[in-house]
Design a protein around this motif. Structure first.
Motif, mmCIF file in Angstrom:
data_model
loop_
_atom_site.group_PDB
_atom_site.id
_atom_site.type_symbol
_atom_site.label_atom_id
_atom_site.label_comp_id
_atom_site.label_asym_id
_atom_site.label_seq_id
_atom_site.Cartn_x
_atom_site.Cartn_y
_atom_site.Cartn_z
ATOM 1 N N PHE B 14 3.800 0.489 0.769
ATOM 2 C CA PHE B 14 3.486 -0.580 -0.187
ATOM 3 C C PHE B 14 4.482 -0.509 -1.322
ATOM 4 C CE2 PHE B 14 -0.893 -0.187 1.594
ATOM 5 C CZ PHE B 14 -0.975 -1.486 2.071
ATOM 6 N N LEU B 21 4.671 3.224 -2.333
ATOM 7 C CA LEU B 21 3.588 4.123 -1.935
ATOM 8 C C LEU B 21 3.581 4.214 -0.410
ATOM 9 C CD1 LEU B 21 0.824 5.561 -2.897
ATOM 10 C CD2 LEU B 21 -0.189 3.503 -1.934
ATOM 11 N N ALA B 23 1.641 4.661 2.312
ATOM 12 C CA ALA B 23 0.197 4.661 2.599
ATOM 13 C C ALA B 23 -0.078 5.334 3.941
ATOM 14 C CB ALA B 23 -0.343 3.239 2.592
ATOM 15 N N PRO B 42 -10.769 10.917 2.971
ATOM 16 C CA PRO B 42 -11.092 10.593 1.573
ATOM 17 C C PRO B 42 -10.660 9.178 1.218
ATOM 18 C CG PRO B 42 -9.200 12.060 1.669
ATOM 19 C CD PRO B 42 -9.747 11.975 3.056
ATOM 20 N N SER B 43 -11.208 8.669 0.139
ATOM 21 C CA SER B 43 -10.855 7.340 -0.361
ATOM 22 C C SER B 43 -9.356 7.247 -0.599
ATOM 23 C CB SER B 43 -11.555 7.103 -1.701
ATOM 24 O OG SER B 43 -12.568 6.225 -1.546
ATOM 25 N N GLY B 44 -8.764 6.168 -0.183
ATOM 26 C CA GLY B 44 -7.354 5.952 -0.475
ATOM 27 C C GLY B 44 -6.410 6.633 0.497
ATOM 28 N N CYS B 45 -6.935 7.154 1.603
ATOM 29 C CA CYS B 45 -6.034 7.836 2.527
ATOM 30 C C CYS B 45 -5.421 6.855 3.514
ATOM 31 C CB CYS B 45 -6.761 8.962 3.260
ATOM 32 S SG CYS B 45 -7.964 8.379 4.447
ATOM 33 N N GLY B 46 -5.813 5.610 3.463
ATOM 34 C CA GLY B 46 -5.154 4.612 4.297
ATOM 35 C C GLY B 46 -5.968 4.153 5.489
ATOM 36 N N SER B 48 -8.386 1.831 5.637
ATOM 37 C CA SER B 48 -8.435 0.370 5.695
ATOM 38 C C SER B 48 -7.083 -0.200 6.076
ATOM 39 C CB SER B 48 -8.871 -0.205 4.352
ATOM 40 O OG SER B 48 -10.172 0.225 4.043
ATOM 41 N N THR B 49 -6.045 0.412 5.534
ATOM 42 C CA THR B 49 -4.703 -0.051 5.854
ATOM 43 C C THR B 49 -4.453 0.034 7.358
ATOM 44 O OG1 THR B 49 -3.962 0.723 3.698
ATOM 45 C CG2 THR B 49 -2.265 0.318 5.343
HETATM 46 N N1 LIG Z 1 -2.039 -4.416 -0.686
HETATM 47 C C1 LIG Z 1 -1.755 -3.204 -1.216
HETATM 48 N N2 LIG Z 1 -0.751 -3.080 -2.099
HETATM 49 C C2 LIG Z 1 -0.444 -1.891 -2.632
HETATM 50 N N3 LIG Z 1 -1.078 -0.743 -2.339
HETATM 51 C C3 LIG Z 1 -2.103 -0.794 -1.483
HETATM 52 C C4 LIG Z 1 -2.515 -2.035 -0.874
HETATM 53 N N4 LIG Z 1 -3.564 -1.798 -0.067
HETATM 54 C C5 LIG Z 1 -3.810 -0.479 -0.168
HETATM 55 N N5 LIG Z 1 -2.934 0.124 -1.002
HETATM 56 C C6 LIG Z 1 -2.875 1.555 -1.322
HETATM 57 O O1 LIG Z 1 -2.773 2.240 -0.119
HETATM 58 C C7 LIG Z 1 -3.569 3.421 -0.155
HETATM 59 C C8 LIG Z 1 -4.530 3.393 1.004
HETATM 60 O O2 LIG Z 1 -5.457 2.366 0.795
HETATM 61 P P1 LIG Z 1 -6.666 2.076 1.791
HETATM 62 O O3 LIG Z 1 -6.122 1.881 3.134
HETATM 63 O O4 LIG Z 1 -7.455 0.956 1.232
HETATM 64 O O5 LIG Z 1 -7.507 3.424 1.697
HETATM 65 P P2 LIG Z 1 -8.966 3.747 2.259
HETATM 66 O O6 LIG Z 1 -9.464 2.563 2.990
HETATM 67 O O7 LIG Z 1 -8.772 4.944 3.109
HETATM 68 O O8 LIG Z 1 -9.815 4.065 1.068
HETATM 69 C C9 LIG Z 1 -4.264 3.453 -1.493
HETATM 70 O O9 LIG Z 1 -3.565 4.319 -2.331
HETATM 71 C C10 LIG Z 1 -4.150 2.028 -1.973
HETATM 72 O O10 LIG Z 1 -4.047 2.009 -3.369
#
Ligand SMILES: Nc1ncnc2c1ncn2[C@@H]1O[C@H](COP(=O)(O)OP(=O)(O)O)[C@@H](O)[C@H]1O
Ligand SMILES: [Mg+2]
Lengths: 250, 265, 246
Positions: B14, B21, B23, B42-46, B48-49
């Protein structure tokens, strides 16, 4: 119709009270008996209809102009996101220019005729419309958009199933609030010099100290602005039942 | 019927305002067709991405993703993917039936494999609420409607992003049981993102453990509990073994870079 | 710090003036359509007595109306927080008042109070009352529940809770209300001057337009813009001082 009983009763009560106290000579001369005001309208229906139609015509023309322009502007902002702030700020700036300053300045540019009054009405009502449309066009949230994307919905389907229905409540809210503004804009523009219209009647009556006619013109102002608002509210309550139901849900 | 999911060295970057970042960092993942697999971390580990990459909502920075041999885009255009977000994301102006019908409306007659909306509504236990508007339903019921909508096109792959994260523990437990039943009936490949170790173990054939910064898959725990699963299994020895393995995978290697096989413990 | 915003504003005004001057001169815009800034400034200086007197009239009406309105709004807000019945009784009347637009209020006010400053003050009071009241009420109602319960446990009386908890919580809201009311107040004042037709910037704008004194017209318009910005700056600064103290 629920909820209308009390206001109607109290309005009737106030009217009867005013009638009685005025006849008893307890009210100052600047408060006419309500019957006198109504008699004005009754005796001279052409006065009412001609001037209401003039104001309504000006306001409607301005309203339509504003609707067209704000629609184009918000569509532009929706397509070119970079312009979003600029479009909004332009609308806000135009909104911030008071009618009282805009009217004489524009009168110098385009003359004092009907086009001026239409333009003033349009300027008076554009901002709520613009805000409604701009909010509406981004009302669908990113999850909902992703949903349509995952479903591989076409552009037309995305508009039909998501963007349009999501926008409608905001658009309606804007159009509804804008309607009385257009009427009031038209009336204020008539103050600056018009020979027909509710505003013109009002000003003439004030200068000749025709108390009943002043009150009649005020009454017409309220009826026109509340009426146009009411029409939109009625349309809204039929078209957006889900929204109203959601808002009233505990 | 179902499709497998293969990720090969998938990275996601990202572009942030100050720094980029990373991700996801060279994630490899293989999910055989018809399996139920969880991602935990953990939260923010990617997590959802990763899901959004598979759903073709995002494009990977590098690496390859194949869904039954097709690109995510092709799979999406073939309507092979169903997604359930954490929030139900129902369209508030459509009734439950209209929401469940939405995918069919969008597909039109082009794909004739859709189920009947009423059948799906029955499957998720919402009969009687077909004509209710979303705000008239509880959070759990809304999420059921969202699941019915995700299933109505009989997707080959079902992606669930913390679908019950907002629900209370009791409702969540019940929804999990129902989800397993629905999954078994639909025969789709399911990928579930969750925060809960017990949920991951209870639901899955395999749990993939992720760590953050950069997002990586640091371990995999196979779950050999028999199916169909029931709540009694949650008291069993095997269940606890699996839970402990996942917990070790999550916490045992805190701070040590690089993937470490969980089996080492 | 507080002077930075006005400074930036001054600089941008100066820049806008330069661009304006350049455009008017370069495009040969006739002075009776859009006069050049230097002509406007010249007109403003030569007619400064008229301009300042009328602006003073408008500002006086606006400020007096705002103060009266604020007093009423405070009294109502306190009364309504003390007694729900009072609120329920007064609300329909207040809503009826709020829905009445300036073009409907001003003529009636003029019937009662004539062509003087009274009409302007009355109109200003009415139009600024509602934003003030609504925001005050919202502020007074937004006290932290736990803090309110704490005060209750300590046995604090109504006025103690009001002075130590409700009012401080409500202050930022009050300033929001003042900002909205300030703009509405100035417009209300000028519109009433428009129909009373005797004093104030509103009347000056109309008269100078009628007499085709375009430079004076622009000077008056810009003056009213300046007053609006001044009012806004005043409330924003007050807000910043108060919220920093909080
Ligand atoms: N559209 C985006 N733009 C910038 N950073 C993003 C975006 N989506 C997610 N991130 C970053 O990518 C990392 C992983 O996010 P995410 O996949 O939502 O984590 P999780 O679902 O495991 O909590 C996080 O640090 C988040 O801030
Ligand atoms: Mg997530």
């Amino acid at each position: 119709m629920r909820g209308w009983g009390l206001p109607l009763v109290s309005a009737a009560f106030v009217l009867i009270l005013a009638e009685a106290t005025q006849r008893a000579g307890l009210l100052p001369s600047v408060v006419p008996a309500p019957s006198l005001v109504l008699l004005q309208a009754w005796d001279n229906p052409a006065l009412v209809s001609n001037n209401c139609l003039a104001t309504l015509g000006t306001a409607t023309a301005g309203y339509v102009v504003a609707m067209t322009v704000t629609f184009a502007a918000s569509a532009l902002a929706a397509m070119l996101y970079r312009l979003y702030g600029a479009v909004y700020n332009l609308g806000l700036t135009l909104h911030a220019i008071p009618v009282i300053a805009a009217t004489p300045l524009l009168a110098i540019l385009i003359g004092g005729g009907p086009p001026l009054r239409v333009l003033i009405a349009a300027l008076s009502c554009q901002f709520p419309m613009l805000v409604g449309m701009m909010q509406g066009m981004r009302a669908a949230d990113s999850r909902q958009r992703e949903l349509m994307h995952v479903l591989a919905a076409s552009r037309a389907d995305t508009w039909r199933y998501l963007l349009l229905p999501a926008a409608l409540p905001f658009v309606f809210a804007g159009l509804k609030i804008a309607a009385p503004s257009a009427i009031l804009g038209a009336i204020t523009a008539e103050w600056a010099g018009a020979d027909r219209g509710v505003g013109a009647v009002m000003l003439n009556a004030l200068f000749s100290f025709d108390v009943a006619k002043v009150w009649l013109s005020v009454l017409l102002t309220c009826i026109l602005s509340a009426g146009t608002y009411g029409i939109w509210a009625l349309a809204e309550s039929h078209l957006l039942r889900w929204k109203i139901s959601a808002e009233n849900f505990p | 019927m179902s499709r497998d999911i293969v990720l090969h060295a998938v990275s996601m970057l990202f572009h942030g305002r100050e720094a980029d970042l990373l991700a996801l960092d060279k994630v490899d993942l293989e999910i055989p067709a018809g399996r139920f697999v969880s991602l935990i971390g953990p939260s923010g580990c990617g997590k959802s991405t990763l899901l959004r990459l598979i759903a073709d909502i995002l494009k990977p920075h590098s690496g390859r993703i194949l869904l039954g041999g097709d690109s995510p885009r092709a799979a999406r255009l073939a309507r092979a993917i169903g997604v359930v977000f954490q929030a139900p994301t129902l369209l508030p102006w459509r009734t439950v039936r209209q929401n469940v019908e939405l995918p069919l409306k969008i597909v039109g007659s082009a794909v004739a494999r859709g189920a009947s909306p009423d059948e799906m509504i029955r499957l998720v236990g919402l009969e009687g609420f077909e004509n209710a508007l979303p705000h008239e339903l509880s959070g759990g019921m809304q999420q059921r409607a969202a699941i019915a909508r995700a299933l109505v096109l009989r997707p080959r792959i079902l992606l669930l992003d913390e679908p019950f994260g907002a629900l209370d523990e009791i409702t969540r437990q019940r929804m999990n049981l129902e989800l397993l039943r629905i999954w078994a009936e639909s025969g789709t490949t399911a990928l579930l993102v969750t925060h809960s170790i017990a949920e991951a173990v209870f639901m899955s054939d395999e749990v993939h453990i992720m760590s953050a910064r950069p997002g990586r898959i640091t371990g995999t725990v196979p779950i050999d509990l028999p199916r169909p699963r029931d709540l009694a299994m949650m008291r069993g020895r095997e269940f606890f073994d699996c839970v402990n393995k996942v917990r070790d995978g999550l916490f045992g290697y805190e701070g040590i870079p690089g993937p470490v096989p969980v089996e080492a413990f | 710090m507080f002077l930075r915003a006005p400074l930036i504003a001054l600089i941008s005004i100066a820049l806008a003036g330069l661009v304006w001057q350049g455009l008017v001169v370069a495009l040969h815009v006739p002075h009776y359509v859009i006069p050049a800034p230097d002509a406007i400034v010249a007109a403003a200086i030569s007619q400064r007595h008229v301009l300042l007197a009328q602006a003073g009239f408008t500002v006086r009406a606006t400020l007096i109306g705002l103060v009266v309105s604020l007093a009423f709004a405070l009294a109502c807000a306190v009364g309504f927080t003390r007694s729900r019945e009072a609120e329920r009784a007064a609300l329909p009347l207040l809503i009826a008042f709020r829905s009445a637009p300036v073009p409907a209020i001003a003529p009636i006010a003029m019937l009662f109070l004539g062509r003087g400053i009274g009409t302007s003050i009355l109109v200003v009071t009415i139009v600024s009352f509602f934003p003030l009241l609504v925001n005050l009420m919202r502020g007074l109602a937004s006290v932290d529940r736990n803090a309110a319960e704490l005060f209750h446990v300590y046995g604090a009386g109504f006025w103690q809770v009001f002075g130590m908890l409700r009012l401080p919580t409500a202050l930022p809201f009050l300033f929001t209300g003042l900002r909205i009311a300030g703009a509405a107040a100035l417009l209300g004042a000028m519109l009433s001057e428009w129909i009373t037709g005797s004093h104030g910037l509103g009347n000056l704008i109309l008269e100078s337009a009628d007499m085709r004194e375009t430079e004076l017209l622009w000077a008056a318009v810009l003056m009213s813009v300046g007053i609006a910005m001044g009012l806004f700056w005043l409330t924003a600064t007050g807000e910043r001082i108060v919220t920093r103290g909080a």
